[in-house]
Scaffold this motif. Sequence first.
Motif, PDB file in Angstrom:
ATOM      1  N   ALA A   1      -1.631   6.397  -4.427  1.00  0.00           N
ATOM      2  CA  ALA A   1      -0.805   6.671  -3.245  1.00  0.00           C
ATOM      3  C   ALA A   1      -0.893   5.568  -2.200  1.00  0.00           C
TER       4      ALA A   1
ATOM      5  N   GLN B   1       0.019   8.622   1.169  1.00  0.00           N
ATOM      6  CA  GLN B   1      -0.679   9.890   0.993  1.00  0.00           C
ATOM      7  C   GLN B   1       0.125  11.058   1.542  1.00  0.00           C
TER       8      GLN B   1
ATOM      9  N   GLU C   1      -4.932  -1.862  -3.534  1.00  0.00           N
ATOM     10  CA  GLU C   1      -4.383  -0.676  -4.196  1.00  0.00           C
ATOM     11  C   GLU C   1      -3.724  -1.039  -5.523  1.00  0.00           C
TER      12      GLU C   1
END
Length: 226
Positions: A23, A27, A159
């Motif tokens: 995510a 989120q 990420e």
Amino acid sequence: MSRAQLPLALKPPRRPRFDNFIAGPNQAVVATLSQGLEPGDWTFLAGPPGTGRTHLLAAFFADRCRRGERAHYIALGKPEQRMLLEHADGDWVVIDDVDRLAGDEAGELALFNALNRWRAERTGVLMSGAGRDGFELPDLRSRLGQATRLTLRPLEEAELADLVRSLAAEHEVLLGRGVVDYILSRAPRNAGRMAELAVAAAHRALTERRTLSVPLVRDILHDRAG
């Protein structure tokens, strides 16, 4: 072919779920899609290509089916699925790449008529696309504007690295030294393209019984460039 030459059986295709979506800054979007939508809601999931729109729509669709709700999924990137706009009904209709119809007079009219029907039937609608600005039919733009907009943001470098590691773990392959940094430095800064490369490398590593290494990724990139 001898037994020794047979490739290992590959794992089944990755099934998009909310819990295997990296995510990052999204989120709140994931939480809304997984827990915050009510029957009859209209939602437009926006974001650049490669931000995970299709993954999240597929996860939402699967989740609603598991709950016993009637849901239909329409992938407008496949022209043969456009006719489903005339027939889909139920608790939810999930439409991926809705902006593929922008500028197509017949396609826009079909979507407008479908949205009117779903509004009358109180069907929940989840749509995705890069945006809503390209549609030419004023009444359709108005209808699309009634959907709550959720916007996905691209992943940052850390990420994206987590995404590569997660995909390798899901495929149960060993990551070689430096391979994550190598993929980050060579693949487009796009989660979708990076995931595609990581999955291709994982499949090849499984088939050839190799570590997912820098030379293996280099070979794949060389083959694609050729």
